[in-house]
Design a protein around this motif. Sequence first.
Motif, PDB file in Angstrom:
ATOM      1  N   ASP A   8       0.844  -1.188   0.000  1.00  0.00           N
ATOM      2  CA  ASP A   8       0.000   0.000   0.000  1.00  0.00           C
ATOM      3  C   ASP A   8       0.880   1.238   0.000  1.00  0.00           C
ATOM      4  O   ASP A   8       1.989   1.220   0.542  1.00  0.00           O
ATOM      5  CB  ASP A   8      -0.899   0.001   1.249  1.00  0.00           C
ATOM      6  N   ASP A  10       0.751   5.549   0.711  1.00  0.00           N
ATOM      7  CA  ASP A  10      -0.025   6.649   1.264  1.00  0.00           C
ATOM      8  C   ASP A  10       0.870   7.881   1.281  1.00  0.00           C
ATOM      9  O   ASP A  10       1.946   7.854   1.896  1.00  0.00           O
ATOM     10  CB  ASP A  10      -0.492   6.301   2.685  1.00  0.00           C
ATOM     11  N   LYS A  65      -6.690  14.422  -0.821  1.00  0.00           N
ATOM     12  CA  LYS A  65      -5.579  14.328   0.130  1.00  0.00           C
ATOM     13  C   LYS A  65      -4.244  14.668  -0.526  1.00  0.00           C
ATOM     14  O   LYS A  65      -3.428  15.372   0.063  1.00  0.00           O
ATOM     15  CB  LYS A  65      -5.518  12.930   0.742  1.00  0.00           C
TER      16      LYS A  65
END
Length: 109
Positions: A8, A10, A65
């Motif tokens: 993942d 981010d 974001k």
Amino acid sequence: MIGKKVIDTDPITIAEVKEMLEGIQEHYELTYEQNLALDHVTKFSKLDTESAKKMVEELEELIKKTQAIKIADIMPEDMADLRLIFAKERGSIKKEDMEKILEIVNKYR
């Protein structure tokens, strides 16, 4: 690289990168690349980690974001700087939203 893969990703702010690298530096010797990265984030980080996180949370109510993180890293001073950040993005941001974004940025300056 057997058994290693990215699970993942981010995005994080420059302030968070600085905090991570300083934490690693306390326990281990940094590699050449990590030292360069630490030098870069030390020069260009404009906020502390907590302020950056709070600012991104507030900005996320208006924009994505990734955009909020860019704004927290760059800390645009006026509408022209803000337009440059959104120049490559698809779609457009309303002038009212841009003014709200600048108000949030100025609150953390």
